[in-house]
Design an enzyme around this catalytic site. Sequence first.
Site, mmCIF file in Angstrom:
data_model
loop_
_atom_site.group_PDB
_atom_site.id
_atom_site.type_symbol
_atom_site.label_atom_id
_atom_site.label_comp_id
_atom_site.label_asym_id
_atom_site.label_seq_id
_atom_site.Cartn_x
_atom_site.Cartn_y
_atom_site.Cartn_z
ATOM 1 N N CYS A 19 0.863 -1.182 0.000
ATOM 2 C CA CYS A 19 0.000 0.000 0.000
ATOM 3 C C CYS A 19 0.899 1.231 0.000
ATOM 4 O O CYS A 19 1.754 1.377 0.878
ATOM 5 C CB CYS A 19 -0.888 -0.028 1.247
ATOM 6 N N CYS A 41 -1.216 3.687 -6.300
ATOM 7 C CA CYS A 41 -2.041 2.947 -5.343
ATOM 8 C C CYS A 41 -2.195 1.538 -5.892
ATOM 9 O O CYS A 41 -2.514 1.367 -7.076
ATOM 10 C CB CYS A 41 -3.408 3.618 -5.179
#
Length: 263
Positions: free
Chosen positions: A75, A187
């Site tokens: 992440c 992302c």
Amino acid sequence: MNLKNYIIIFDSSLGGLSIYKQIKKKFPYMNYIYVCDNKNFPYGEKDEIFILKRSIKIISTITKKITTILVILACNTITVTSLTTLKNFFNFPIIGVIPNLNKARKITKNNIIGLLGTKITIHHYYIQNHISLFVPKYKIKLLANNTLVKIAEQKIKNQLISTKNIKFILEPLLKKHNMPDTLILGCTHFSFLKEEIKKIFPKKIQIIDSKVHIPKNISTILARNLKTTNNNIAFFSKKIITTKTIHYLLKKYNFKKIKELNT
């Protein structure tokens, strides 16, 4: 639970499976644990202190009875906010994911590069400092959006998504006079929207996923591990509705066991 020689992949939800795919290709014989803090999804809407404290708690809980070779923060938001502190806090290797600007500068033809990420990631000083190394030679167009993460999560779960909504979000990057020819996905969730994004851009666009760099010394250790992967486990911080879709998805990625992580 007393498990040995695991790579732990940690994300706020299912987007980190895109990183698991990358790592699994390189190290197919490892055992993997996927940790999903779905109780607090999405992290892009949380503050930095919360993300750091939550990351410490989850990693501490999951590694108590596990011999951990490596933890991957799958992440970008966790990476930019917490990686440095987490590396100092724990005594096993921890790596994160970063936007691959180096690759983007090598393949762009018009020197205009788009970077798409959550608001925390895009506005974080780590990313801003990184970008400063590439300007003014390259024009970096930043787009911070948290809604796109939720749309990607819906697609991963095989739910219907609206291409119109994605196009509306990407509108700032679609201006003809300075449209990027290269787009970095900052992302891990966004990897699951590649096809939709490609169709939205009127011109051909190069799309680059976030990069996972595994240091050479760790790669050597991982390469020596010849254990067949047959014990992959997925942990969720919030009990999931055990739908066929989720089961099929995790089975497809070779996660045969699904457990709840009590944190």
